[in-house]
Design an enzyme around this catalytic site. Structure first.
Site, short mmCIF file in Angstrom:
data_model
loop_
_atom_site.label_atom_id
_atom_site.label_comp_id
_atom_site.label_asym_id
_atom_site.label_seq_id
_atom_site.Cartn_x
_atom_site.Cartn_y
_atom_site.Cartn_z
N ASN A 28 0.85 -1.19 0.00
CA ASN A 28 0.00 0.00 0.00
C ASN A 28 0.89 1.24 0.00
O ASN A 28 2.11 1.14 -0.03
CB ASN A 28 -0.94 -0.02 1.21
CG ASN A 28 -0.17 -0.14 2.51
OD1 ASN A 28 0.58 0.75 2.87
ND2 ASN A 28 -0.32 -1.26 3.20
N LYS A 63 -13.78 -0.11 15.37
CA LYS A 63 -12.44 -0.72 15.47
C LYS A 63 -11.93 -0.62 16.90
O LYS A 63 -11.33 -1.56 17.42
CB LYS A 63 -11.47 -0.03 14.51
CG LYS A 63 -11.62 -0.54 13.09
CD LYS A 63 -10.69 0.12 12.10
CE LYS A 63 -11.04 -0.39 10.70
NZ LYS A 63 -10.55 0.41 9.62
N LYS A 94 -11.18 -4.08 18.72
CA LYS A 94 -9.76 -4.41 18.91
C LYS A 94 -9.28 -4.05 20.32
O LYS A 94 -8.10 -4.08 20.60
CB LYS A 94 -8.93 -3.72 17.83
CG LYS A 94 -9.40 -4.08 16.40
CD LYS A 94 -8.46 -3.62 15.32
CE LYS A 94 -9.04 -3.90 13.94
NZ LYS A 94 -8.05 -3.82 12.87
O1 PMT Z 1 2.74 6.19 6.47
P1 PMT Z 1 2.06 7.44 5.95
O2 PMT Z 1 2.30 7.63 4.47
O3 PMT Z 1 2.45 8.65 6.75
O4 PMT Z 1 0.49 7.26 6.11
C1 PMT Z 1 -0.10 7.23 7.37
C2 PMT Z 1 -1.26 6.23 7.45
C3 PMT Z 1 -2.39 6.69 6.56
C4 PMT Z 1 -0.80 4.83 7.02
C5 PMT Z 1 -1.71 6.19 8.96
O5 PMT Z 1 -2.15 7.48 9.33
C6 PMT Z 1 -2.81 5.18 9.19
O6 PMT Z 1 -3.99 5.44 9.02
N1 PMT Z 1 -2.42 3.93 9.60
C7 PMT Z 1 -3.34 2.80 9.76
C8 PMT Z 1 -3.62 2.18 8.42
C9 PMT Z 1 -4.53 0.96 8.54
O7 PMT Z 1 -4.09 -0.12 8.32
O8 PMT Z 1 -5.75 1.24 8.95
P2 PMT Z 1 -6.95 0.13 9.09
O9 PMT Z 1 -8.13 0.93 9.38
O10 PMT Z 1 -6.95 -0.77 7.91
O11 PMT Z 1 -6.50 -0.72 10.36
C10 PMT Z 1 -6.91 -0.37 11.67
C11 PMT Z 1 -5.80 -0.68 12.65
O12 PMT Z 1 -5.58 -2.10 12.68
C12 PMT Z 1 -4.48 -0.03 12.36
O13 PMT Z 1 -3.90 0.41 13.58
C13 PMT Z 1 -3.67 -1.17 11.76
O14 PMT Z 1 -2.26 -1.01 12.04
C14 PMT Z 1 -4.23 -2.37 12.47
N2 PMT Z 1 -4.14 -3.63 11.72
C15 PMT Z 1 -4.81 -3.81 10.54
C16 PMT Z 1 -4.75 -5.02 9.90
C17 PMT Z 1 -3.95 -6.06 10.45
N3 PMT Z 1 -3.84 -7.23 9.85
N4 PMT Z 1 -3.30 -5.85 11.60
C18 PMT Z 1 -3.36 -4.66 12.24
O15 PMT Z 1 -2.73 -4.47 13.28
#
Ligand code: PMT
Length: 405
Positions: free
Chosen positions: A209, A336, A340
């Site tokens: 990504n 979330k 979580k």
């Molecule tokens: O790195 P940059 O370019 O500065 O961009 C920043 C960002 C947009 C990546 C950051 O601000 C951000 O939003 N990070 C979380 C991205 C994400 O995976 O979001 P999600 O909504 O899909 O996941 C929710 C949470 O679960 C996140 O904390 C993620 O780390 C966690 N997760 C998700 C899937 C997985 N298999 N394991 C996880 O721990």
């Protein structure tokens, strides 16, 4: 926060020395007593008179130019400083400081100082990434020096890359952050995940990504400035991690999980800013997949949700998740947080202009179990990170300024 503080501003000889004038002016406007030390080379880029006028204090260049017989200047300056800021810091000045050289007014003063030192490097990207410079920065960080990472953009040498001196506003922010937050995370162990994961398909192809690591590294930098012991588990990133963190690289979601789990019991705070793959290919190939049919169907399977796993195993840790959403941000973020078992969730609308993946700014809302804690306007990721970590410190009971609930 800065009012009444004595700040020594060291300006070294790079083209970004001209930004030292704006920095000096902003520190003075914020109420600091600023004393400027320039290297001889810095005077080739900007005149001492400019800095003298802006700081309203004499500028020091030559160690032997002792104007007050009652003191030894470099010792006197070092003893009375609350903070030393070196901006811009060239590769040479960083090497001198790391090596303990004392052959001019600035290096001599730095060696005599016992106050904290904030270093804002600026140089060509190849110099910045040179192993010798990286080693010197890491060495200084291990001795407690703080860094304001350079920005990415047009460099004076013509490259468009990392190495620009951080903007004076950002350096002032880091100074403010240090004085305001002091060491509110001192003694705390903070784990930050940053960047995007890579899920291999074959030796030359993978699913990933757009995460650059900017947000996660900014969080790590903010935690460092607040005195925390910081470990970063980073996936694929385009940025250099901040000096002073323990860095562990992990490619896939599974590798990130494997890296994070053993560290978890000893952590006080975990911030999961990494963009982790939700799915990975069911099958990976040792050889490059050959082009055969008109279509190719990839079967994907769910990865383990690291954040959820941490939520299930939580004992004493403060767990901060991120939520990258494009619609109904609050509803999905709160879902979330609950699912979580997070203590805080930082929601960003990754479809909004200037927010989310691979940009310098972000616009986030921080939610706790009771709902919205703070909605931050569009601001630099560095500033956003500082504000997020302020909320974390308040939740831990180590930061001032209200309950943060
Ligand atoms: O790195 P940059 O370019 O500065 O961009 C920043 C960002 C947009 C990546 C950051 O601000 C951000 O939003 N990070 C979380 C991205 C994400 O995976 O979001 P999600 O909504 O899909 O996941 C929710 C949470 O679960 C996140 O904390 C993620 O780390 C966690 N997760 C998700 C899937 C997985 N298999 N394991 C996880 O721990």
């Amino acid at each position: 926060m800065i009012r009444g503080k004595t700040i020594l501003l060291g300006i070294t000889g790079g083209i970004a020395a001209y930004k030292g004038a704006a920095l000096c002016s902003k520190l003075v406007q914020a109420g600091a007593q600023v004393h400027v030390i320039m290297t001889e080379s810095a005077t080739k880029f900007i005149t001492p008179l400019t800095l003298q006028t802006l700081s309203r204090n004499p500028v020091h260049i030559d160690t032997f130019d002792e104007r007050d017989p009652s003191v030894v200047s470099h010792i006197h300056l070092a003893d009375h400083a609350d903070l030393i800021v070196v901006a811009p810091a060239t590769a040479g000045s960083i090497a001198k400081l790391a090596g303990g050289f004392a052959d001019d007014m600035l290096s001599t003063t730095l060696l005599a100082a016992t106050c904290p030192v904030l270093i804002a490097p600026a140089m060509n990207v190849h110099m910045y990434e040179h192993p010798a410079v990286v080693r010197n920065m890491d060495l200084l960080a291990s001795r407690g020096a703080m860094f304001v990472e350079p920005g990415t953009g047009q460099l004076a040498c013509g490259y468009v890359a990392k190495g620009r001196l951080a903007e004076p506003e950002d350096i002032v922010l880091a100074v403010q952050a240090w004085f305001a937050r002091g060491k509110t995370l001192s003694g705390k162990k903070v784990l930050v995940t940053a960047g995007g994961t890579i899920e291999r398909l074959d030796p030359v192809r993978y699913l990933t990504n757009d995460s650059s690591g900017k947000m996660g590294f900014a969080i790590a930098e903010a935690a460092l400035l607040m005195g925390a012991d910081v470990t970063v588990v980073a996936g694929r990133t385009t940025e250099r991690p901040p000096s002073g963190v323990r860095l562990i690289r992990a490619q896939s979601a599974q590798e990130m999980l494997n890296a994070v789990l053993p560290l978890y019991p000893e952590m006080d705070v975990v911030v999961k800013s990494a963009a982790v793959a939700d799915y990975r290919p069911v099958q990976t190939y040792d050889q490059k997949i050959k082009k055969t049919g008109e279509t190719l169907v990839l079967e994907l399977e769910r990865t383990t949700d690291i954040l959820q796993t941490l939520g299930e195993r939580k004992t004493h840790q403060l767990l901060v998740g991120f939520a990258a959403e494009t619609q109904e941000v609050e509803r999905y973020a709160m879902d979330k947080l609950k699912r979580k078992n997070c203590d805080l969730i930082v929601a960003n609308d990754v479809g909004a202009e200037g927010a989310g993946f691979n940009v310098e700014t972000n616009e986030v809302q921080i939610y706790g179990p009771q709902g919205l804690v703070e909605a931050l306007p569009l601001m630099s990721k560095r500033e956003t990170a500082g504000r997020i970590m302020d909320v974390v410190a308040r939740r831990l009971g180590t930061g001032g300024g209200g309950s943060g609930s």
